[in-house]
Write a protein that holds these residues in place. Structure first.
Motif, PDB file in Angstrom:
ATOM      1  N   TYR A 378     106.972  76.866  66.953  1.00  0.00           N
ATOM      2  CA  TYR A 378     108.201  76.421  67.172  1.00  0.00           C
ATOM      3  C   TYR A 378     108.931  75.554  66.172  1.00  0.00           C
ATOM      4  CZ  TYR A 378     105.459  72.539  68.854  1.00  0.00           C
ATOM      5  OH  TYR A 378     104.675  71.310  69.069  1.00  0.00           O
ATOM      6  N   ALA A 379     110.184  75.163  66.161  1.00  0.00           N
ATOM      7  CA  ALA A 379     110.552  74.091  65.278  1.00  0.00           C
ATOM      8  C   ALA A 379     111.887  73.779  65.846  1.00  0.00           C
ATOM      9  CB  ALA A 379     110.916  74.958  63.722  1.00  0.00           C
ATOM     10  N   GLY A 380     112.217  72.619  65.471  1.00  0.00           N
ATOM     11  CA  GLY A 380     113.505  71.821  66.249  1.00  0.00           C
ATOM     12  C   GLY A 380     113.541  70.379  65.663  1.00  0.00           C
ATOM     13  N   VAL A 381     114.763  69.889  66.343  1.00  0.00           N
ATOM     14  CA  VAL A 381     115.134  68.442  66.144  1.00  0.00           C
ATOM     15  C   VAL A 381     114.726  67.497  67.222  1.00  0.00           C
ATOM     16  CG1 VAL A 381     116.737  69.172  64.399  1.00  0.00           C
ATOM     17  CG2 VAL A 381     117.487  68.959  66.749  1.00  0.00           C
ATOM     18  N   GLY A 382     114.803  66.136  67.101  1.00  0.00           N
ATOM     19  CA  GLY A 382     114.594  65.277  68.380  1.00  0.00           C
ATOM     20  C   GLY A 382     114.959  64.047  68.162  1.00  0.00           C
ATOM     21  N   MET A 383     114.538  63.053  68.957  1.00  0.00           N
ATOM     22  CA  MET A 383     114.838  61.652  68.907  1.00  0.00           C
ATOM     23  C   MET A 383     113.697  60.842  69.300  1.00  0.00           C
ATOM     24  SD  MET A 383     117.550  59.612  71.072  1.00  0.00           S
ATOM     25  CE  MET A 383     116.279  59.502  72.479  1.00  0.00           C
ATOM     26  N   ILE A 384     113.340  59.612  68.720  1.00  0.00           N
ATOM     27  CA  ILE A 384     112.169  58.846  68.926  1.00  0.00           C
ATOM     28  C   ILE A 384     112.751  57.504  68.858  1.00  0.00           C
ATOM     29  CG2 ILE A 384     111.472  58.744  66.583  1.00  0.00           C
ATOM     30  CD1 ILE A 384     108.636  58.618  67.569  1.00  0.00           C
TER      31      ILE A 384
END
Length: 469
Positions: A378-384
């Motif tokens: 899997y691969a993607g974007v996010g926020m922390i």
């Protein structure tokens, strides 16, 4: 210290190489060996353990030969030696005898038998009046067929590693032999039963070596290795014995011949195991991989526990515990959109420690959606962001990040699965630890393990076909 390590390392590699190849050293043919009885296959014992027949069947084998005509492959091309033994009739006759269900009679060289009987008759007529030979047995069934296929290099591969002229490698190759056996009724010519079996033939090699200077004008060179090739004759023997074993069981199930009354319970156990084996083989492809044993999920909900490892501007890395949950929506059996929320801790021993929360959106790809065990990526974007007093409270700056990971999922039943992942997260900032230094941004690794609840299903292709009228 470095000098000592440089001297010791090559010798450790030599010792390791020697241990790797010691199995071949223990079995080196250093002297001539005496003749011995032929080796048995794993199916030979199964043949001998078949329950006794109510009445043995007289069987004739005229010709059971190699029908491939294939020559043995060499590194320079095809040779003049055949890839398959030309004595498969003898192998089949011995398998019939080992089973205890058949009375094999001579038909391959029946001309020699008839000539010898003529000689006996002439001798008896000259010296013993009124004494005749008994008639020859006639066969109730004729067994036909042969080796119909020899497929070379259906799977090839290997692996290796070499570092500063030290390392090793391994290679393997798999061939496949296919046998067909059919029983023909002598009186009617009807084909009573046809059996199809196959056996793989494995060849593999392992080698290791070192070639380097250990000091000035001192060159160390060492190598070891071994190669094993499964004999093609043993593979053909096992495939033929499996065909005879299956012929007995299917003949009993179809009423062509009968087991003795005392052995009926034992035969029922064998038939149940045989039916299970046929079911498994109907779901297995030519490479030994199960085709469609389970349905693919449509929705997936996974709570998980995780371990975090921060890597940034502080040098002391520590492992921290976290948790989270993910939700997968599958567009196809292989492709899904994953929403993942998690909490954890980023810390460096004696430097800083901060609780964080993440929210990610990933595209997930399952390689084997209808297998019980499937790898996925899997691969993607996010926020922390920093976490407050609760898991849902975020405070401070929010940073975007890029995620990529891989995992393995095992589905023992229809509803629940076990899933483990390893993820690499790269925030688009160098301020996670409150310190901006160096040329690279901070990042962290996250390993997780959890139970997946599967809701809704994609039916395997073979089940879809079966439902069509």
């Amino acid at each position: 210290m470095k000098t000592l390590l440089g001297r010791v390392t090559p010798w450790l590699l030599v010792l390791t190489s020697g241990l790797t190849g010691c199995s071949s050293y223990f079995h080196q043919p250093t002297r001539p060996q005496a003749a011995r009885l032929g080796e048995e296959t794993t199916v030979t014992t199964d043949l001998r353990q078949l329950p006794p027949a109510r009445e043995k069947v007289v069987a004739a084998v005229y010709k059971f030969r190699d029908q491939t005509g294939q020559y043995k492959q060499t590194e320079t091309g095809a040779g003049f030696s055949t890839a398959i033994s030309q004595g498969t009739t003898n192998i089949l006759l011995k398998a019939l005898e080992e089973s205890g269900w058949f009375v094999p009679i001579e038909r391959e060289n029946v001309g020699n038998l008839l000539n010898e009987r003529k000689i006996v008759r002439s001798s008896v007529a000259q010296y013993k009046d009124g004494e005749n030979l008994p008639p020859l047995l006639f066969a109730g069934i004729i067994l036909e067929g042969g080796v119909v296929s020899y497929d070379a290099n259906i799977i090839t591969g290997g692996a290796g590693l070499r570092y500063f002229a030290m390392g090793g490698s391994t290679q393997y190759r798999q061939d496949r032999v296919t046998v067909y056996l059919r029983a023909v009724a002598t009186k009617s010519g009807k084909i009573l039963k046809t059996i199809y079996t196959s056996k793989t033939i494995l060849s593999q090699s392992v080698d290791a070596g070192v070639f380097r200077y250990v000091r000035f004008k001192r060159l160390l060179e060492a190598e070891t290795g071994f190669t094993t090739n499964e004999p093609a004759q043993m593979a053909v023997t096992e495939a033929i014995e499996k065909a005879v074993h299956s012929l007995v069981l299917e003949g009993v199930r179809d009423g062509l011949w009968a087991v003795s009354d005392k052995a009926a319970p034992q035969m029922k156990t064998l038939l149940d195991a045989f039916d299970k084996e046929k079911t498994v083989m109907s779901e297995t492809d030519v490479y030994g991989v199960r085709k469609n044993p389970v349905s693919a999920p449509f929705w997936c909900l996974q709570p998980y526990g995780s371990v975090w490892r921060y890597s940034g501007d502080y040098g002391r890395h520590t492992l921290q515990i976290g948790y989270g949950a993910s939700f997968d929506f599958h567009f196809t059996p292989k492709v899904a959109l994953q929403l993942n929320a998690g909490v954890g801790t980023l810390a460096s021993r004696g430097a800083f420690k901060t609780d964080v929360g993440t929210l990610d959106a990933n595209v997930l790809f399952r390689m084997l959606p209808f297998q019980r065990t499937t790898p996925f990526f899997y691969a993607g974007v996010g926020m922390i962001s920093q976490r407050g007093s609760t898991a849902f409270e975020l405070r401070g700056n929010r940073y975007y990040k890029i995620n990529t990971g891989a995992g393995l999922q095992y589905t023992p039943g229809k509803v629940f699965s076990l899933r483990t992942t390893l993820e690499y997260a790269q925030p688009l900032t160098d301020e996670l630890d409150g310190l901006t230094a160096g040329r690279f941004n901070d990042y962290y690794l996250r390993a997780s393990l959890g139970v997946v609840l599967n809701l809704g299903r994609f039916a395997p292709p073979n089940l879809k076909t079966a439902k069509k009228p």
